[in-house]
Write a protein that holds these residues in place. Structure first.
Motif, PDB file in Angstrom:
ATOM      1  N   SER A   1       1.281  -1.283  -0.089  1.00 51.22           N
ATOM      2  CA  SER A   1      -0.358   0.147  -0.173  1.00 51.22           C
ATOM      3  C   SER A   1       1.107   1.137   0.321  1.00 51.22           C
ATOM      4  CB  SER A   1      -0.243  -0.232   1.038  1.00 51.22           C
ATOM      5  OG  SER A   1      -0.044  -0.446   2.106  1.00 51.22           O
ATOM      6  N   GLU A   2       2.135   0.936   0.587  1.00 54.17           N
ATOM      7  CA  GLU A   2       3.257   2.600   0.865  1.00 54.17           C
ATOM      8  C   GLU A   2       3.530   2.199  -1.271  1.00 54.17           C
ATOM      9  OE1 GLU A   2       5.388   1.522   3.517  1.00 54.17           O
ATOM     10  OE2 GLU A   2       4.004   1.595   5.149  1.00 54.17           O
ATOM     11  N   CYS A   3       3.856   1.404  -2.268  1.00 56.04           N
ATOM     12  CA  CYS A   3       4.325   2.021  -3.690  1.00 56.04           C
ATOM     13  C   CYS A   3       4.018   2.419  -3.828  1.00 56.04           C
ATOM     14  CB  CYS A   3       4.142   0.751  -4.223  1.00 56.04           C
ATOM     15  SG  CYS A   3       4.637  -0.830  -3.800  1.00 56.04           S
ATOM     16  N   GLY A   4       2.512   3.462  -3.876  1.00 53.06           N
ATOM     17  CA  GLY A   4       2.404   4.657  -4.482  1.00 53.06           C
ATOM     18  C   GLY A   4       2.422   5.712  -4.791  1.00 53.06           C
ATOM     19  N   PRO A   5       2.264   5.814  -2.798  1.00 55.59           N
ATOM     20  CA  PRO A   5       3.204   7.385  -2.531  1.00 55.59           C
ATOM     21  C   PRO A   5       4.609   7.484  -2.624  1.00 55.59           C
ATOM     22  CG  PRO A   5       1.167   6.349  -0.777  1.00 55.59           C
ATOM     23  CD  PRO A   5       1.369   5.631  -2.245  1.00 55.59           C
ATOM     24  N   HIS A   6       5.370   6.354  -2.519  1.00 52.85           N
ATOM     25  CA  HIS A   6       7.210   5.723  -2.493  1.00 52.85           C
ATOM     26  C   HIS A   6       6.713   6.610  -3.867  1.00 52.85           C
ATOM     27  CE1 HIS A   6      10.919   4.896  -2.039  1.00 52.85           C
ATOM     28  NE2 HIS A   6      10.894   3.911  -2.933  1.00 52.85           N
ATOM     29  N   CYS A   7       6.439   6.089  -4.352  1.00 54.55           N
ATOM     30  CA  CYS A   7       7.151   6.341  -5.794  1.00 54.55           C
ATOM     31  C   CYS A   7       6.750   7.795  -6.855  1.00 54.55           C
ATOM     32  CB  CYS A   7       6.682   5.196  -6.878  1.00 54.55           C
ATOM     33  SG  CYS A   7       7.020   3.016  -7.021  1.00 54.55           S
ATOM     34  N   THR A   8       5.900   8.368  -6.422  1.00 55.79           N
ATOM     35  CA  THR A   8       5.336   9.107  -6.376  1.00 55.79           C
ATOM     36  C   THR A   8       6.817  10.608  -5.717  1.00 55.79           C
ATOM     37  OG1 THR A   8       2.518   8.643  -6.823  1.00 55.79           O
ATOM     38  CG2 THR A   8       4.003  10.534  -6.415  1.00 55.79           C
ATOM     39  N   GLU A   9       6.167  10.101  -5.002  1.00 52.19           N
ATOM     40  CA  GLU A   9       7.587  10.955  -3.917  1.00 52.19           C
ATOM     41  C   GLU A   9       8.938  10.832  -4.730  1.00 52.19           C
ATOM     42  OE1 GLU A   9       9.460  14.063  -1.591  1.00 52.19           O
ATOM     43  OE2 GLU A   9       7.629  13.730  -2.261  1.00 52.19           O
ATOM     44  N   MET A  10       8.916   9.953  -5.281  1.00 54.59           N
ATOM     45  CA  MET A  10      11.303   9.184  -6.160  1.00 54.59           C
ATOM     46  C   MET A  10      10.939  10.471  -7.043  1.00 54.59           C
ATOM     47  SD  MET A  10      12.775   7.563  -3.069  1.00 54.59           S
ATOM     48  CE  MET A  10      11.742   8.523  -2.340  1.00 54.59           C
ATOM     49  N   CYS A  11       9.644   9.972  -7.667  1.00 57.67           N
ATOM     50  CA  CYS A  11      10.045  10.537  -8.650  1.00 57.67           C
ATOM     51  C   CYS A  11      10.263  12.121  -9.159  1.00 57.67           C
ATOM     52  CB  CYS A  11       8.840   9.442 -10.672  1.00 57.67           C
ATOM     53  SG  CYS A  11       9.456   7.813 -10.037  1.00 57.67           S
ATOM     54  N   ARG A  12       9.499  12.263  -8.305  1.00 58.66           N
ATOM     55  CA  ARG A  12       8.660  13.895  -7.805  1.00 58.66           C
ATOM     56  C   ARG A  12      10.283  14.145  -7.992  1.00 58.66           C
ATOM     57  NH1 ARG A  12       9.123  17.723  -4.477  1.00 58.66           N
ATOM     58  NH2 ARG A  12       9.152  16.297  -3.406  1.00 58.66           N
ATOM     59  N   ILE A  13      11.693  13.683  -7.326  1.00 54.96           N
ATOM     60  CA  ILE A  13      12.728  14.266  -7.258  1.00 54.96           C
ATOM     61  C   ILE A  13      13.903  13.718  -8.008  1.00 54.96           C
ATOM     62  CG2 ILE A  13      14.580  14.219  -5.777  1.00 54.96           C
ATOM     63  CD1 ILE A  13      12.583  13.435  -3.090  1.00 54.96           C
ATOM     64  N   SER A  14      13.451  13.161  -8.532  1.00 60.74           N
ATOM     65  CA  SER A  14      14.512  12.761  -9.647  1.00 60.74           C
ATOM     66  C   SER A  14      14.135  12.792 -11.248  1.00 60.74           C
ATOM     67  CB  SER A  14      14.503  10.747 -10.052  1.00 60.74           C
ATOM     68  OG  SER A  14      13.137   9.915 -10.408  1.00 60.74           O
ATOM     69  N   VAL A  15      12.884  12.702 -12.089  1.00 57.43           N
ATOM     70  CA  VAL A  15      12.695  13.432 -12.915  1.00 57.43           C
ATOM     71  C   VAL A  15      13.287  14.456 -13.334  1.00 57.43           C
ATOM     72  CG1 VAL A  15      10.524  13.937 -14.067  1.00 57.43           C
ATOM     73  CG2 VAL A  15      10.902  11.774 -13.286  1.00 57.43           C
ATOM     74  N   PRO A  16      13.160  15.710 -12.627  1.00 57.77           N
ATOM     75  CA  PRO A  16      13.148  17.510 -12.522  1.00 57.77           C
ATOM     76  C   PRO A  16      14.886  17.390 -13.472  1.00 57.77           C
ATOM     77  CG  PRO A  16      12.266  17.848 -11.162  1.00 57.77           C
ATOM     78  CD  PRO A  16      11.919  15.848 -11.412  1.00 57.77           C
ATOM     79  N   PRO A  17      16.022  17.143 -12.931  1.00 55.35           N
ATOM     80  CA  PRO A  17      17.477  16.888 -13.422  1.00 55.35           C
ATOM     81  C   PRO A  17      17.241  16.056 -14.736  1.00 55.35           C
ATOM     82  CG  PRO A  17      17.505  15.853 -10.755  1.00 55.35           C
ATOM     83  CD  PRO A  17      15.659  15.813 -11.899  1.00 55.35           C
ATOM     84  N   LYS A  18      16.555  15.128 -15.208  1.00 53.18           N
ATOM     85  CA  LYS A  18      16.439  14.429 -16.370  1.00 53.18           C
ATOM     86  C   LYS A  18      16.254  15.548 -17.966  1.00 53.18           C
ATOM     87  CE  LYS A  18      15.913   9.584 -13.815  1.00 53.18           C
ATOM     88  NZ  LYS A  18      15.281   8.750 -14.055  1.00 53.18           N
TER      89      LYS A  18
ATOM     90  N   THR B   1       7.317   6.436 -12.413  1.00 57.35           N
ATOM     91  CA  THR B   1       6.659   5.726 -10.976  1.00 57.35           C
ATOM     92  C   THR B   1       5.729   4.443 -12.546  1.00 57.35           C
ATOM     93  OG1 THR B   1       6.119   8.530 -10.724  1.00 57.35           O
ATOM     94  CG2 THR B   1       4.390   6.081 -10.926  1.00 57.35           C
ATOM     95  N   SER B   2       5.696   4.582 -13.129  1.00 57.74           N
ATOM     96  CA  SER B   2       5.686   2.584 -13.409  1.00 57.74           C
ATOM     97  C   SER B   2       6.436   1.410 -13.500  1.00 57.74           C
ATOM     98  CB  SER B   2       5.895   2.820 -15.112  1.00 57.74           C
ATOM     99  OG  SER B   2       5.006   1.734 -15.694  1.00 57.74           O
ATOM    100  N   ASP B   3       8.382   2.366 -13.262  1.00 58.27           N
ATOM    101  CA  ASP B   3       9.221   1.426 -13.064  1.00 58.27           C
ATOM    102  C   ASP B   3       9.401   0.997 -11.581  1.00 58.27           C
ATOM    103  OD1 ASP B   3      10.151   1.466 -16.393  1.00 58.27           O
ATOM    104  OD2 ASP B   3      11.241   2.916 -15.986  1.00 58.27           O
ATOM    105  N   CYS B   4       8.908   2.152 -11.288  1.00 57.57           N
ATOM    106  CA  CYS B   4       9.239   2.254  -9.710  1.00 57.57           C
ATOM    107  C   CYS B   4       8.015   1.533  -9.511  1.00 57.57           C
ATOM    108  CB  CYS B   4       9.549   3.276  -8.779  1.00 57.57           C
ATOM    109  SG  CYS B   4       9.304   3.319  -7.238  1.00 57.57           S
ATOM    110  N   ASN B   5       6.587   1.555  -9.090  1.00 55.35           N
ATOM    111  CA  ASN B   5       5.604   0.350  -9.559  1.00 55.35           C
ATOM    112  C   ASN B   5       6.562  -0.560  -8.998  1.00 55.35           C
ATOM    113  OD1 ASN B   5       4.184   1.864  -7.852  1.00 55.35           O
ATOM    114  ND2 ASN B   5       3.353   3.026  -9.590  1.00 55.35           N
ATOM    115  N   SER B   6       6.737  -1.142 -10.280  1.00 54.01           N
ATOM    116  CA  SER B   6       6.924  -2.701 -11.264  1.00 54.01           C
ATOM    117  C   SER B   6       7.763  -2.946  -9.649  1.00 54.01           C
ATOM    118  CB  SER B   6       7.224  -2.671 -12.425  1.00 54.01           C
ATOM    119  OG  SER B   6       6.378  -2.238 -12.761  1.00 54.01           O
ATOM    120  N   LYS B   7       8.972  -2.413  -9.930  1.00 55.13           N
ATOM    121  CA  LYS B   7       9.849  -3.004  -8.710  1.00 55.13           C
ATOM    122  C   LYS B   7       9.260  -3.072  -7.089  1.00 55.13           C
ATOM    123  CE  LYS B   7      13.942  -0.962 -11.252  1.00 55.13           C
ATOM    124  NZ  LYS B   7      15.051   0.451 -11.349  1.00 55.13           N
ATOM    125  N   CYS B   8       8.896  -2.337  -6.911  1.00 57.90           N
ATOM    126  CA  CYS B   8       7.708  -2.426  -5.660  1.00 57.90           C
ATOM    127  C   CYS B   8       7.229  -3.518  -5.427  1.00 57.90           C
ATOM    128  CB  CYS B   8       7.438  -1.052  -5.759  1.00 57.90           C
ATOM    129  SG  CYS B   8       7.032  -0.627  -3.192  1.00 57.90           S
TER     130      CYS B   8
END
Length: 143
Positions: free
Chosen positions: A52-69, A131-138
């Protein structure tokens, strides 16, 4: 001091110098793992995470990692800022008048004025992929 004592001291100093040099070379690399990419560190779920924590975790992690890309597409001056600077530059160069400073600004600021959707496209598409990659791994490791 006897010649034997000074020889021992010289060997000890040499050994201490070598040890100090090796420490300077080795210590900065401790704690880093060059075989693990930054992306994996940012988007990898924590061990034993609840599903149940995958969605919020991935959203936050991607919010941080996407802008530099997307910085290449997003780090451009606004259209107005670019055009103002280009017109100022054109007028400074064109002392006699008769220059097409508006045309110069349009040509100079194509990326800022007409490429602005590339930033939002990059953020949207890269965020969706992250988000898709992170949710799959999670999902594969959650409990």
């Amino acid at each position: 001091m006897s010649p034997v004592g000074s020889s021992t001291l010289a060997h000890a100093l040499k050994a201490a110098t070598i040890a100090a040099i090796l420490a300077m070379l080795v210590l900065p690399s401790l704690g880093r793992c060059p075989s693990v990419g930054q992306e994996e560190l940012v988007t990898a779920p924590a061990p034993a995470m609840r599903c149940s924590e995958c969605g919020p975790h991935c959203t936050e992690m991607c919010r941080i990692s996407v802008p530099p890309k997307c910085s290449q597409d997003c780090d451009v001056p606004s259209c107005e800022d670019c055009r103002s600077a280009a017109i100022r530059d054109c007028r400074a160069r064109c002392k006699a008048g008769g220059c097409d400073c508006d045309g110069y600004a349009t040509q100079s600021c194509t990326g800022s004025c007409f490429g602005s959707s590339s930033c939002s496209d990059c953020m949207r598409l890269t965020g969706k992929q992250c988000t898709s990659d992170c949710n799959s791994k999670c999902a594969a490791t959650c409990v």
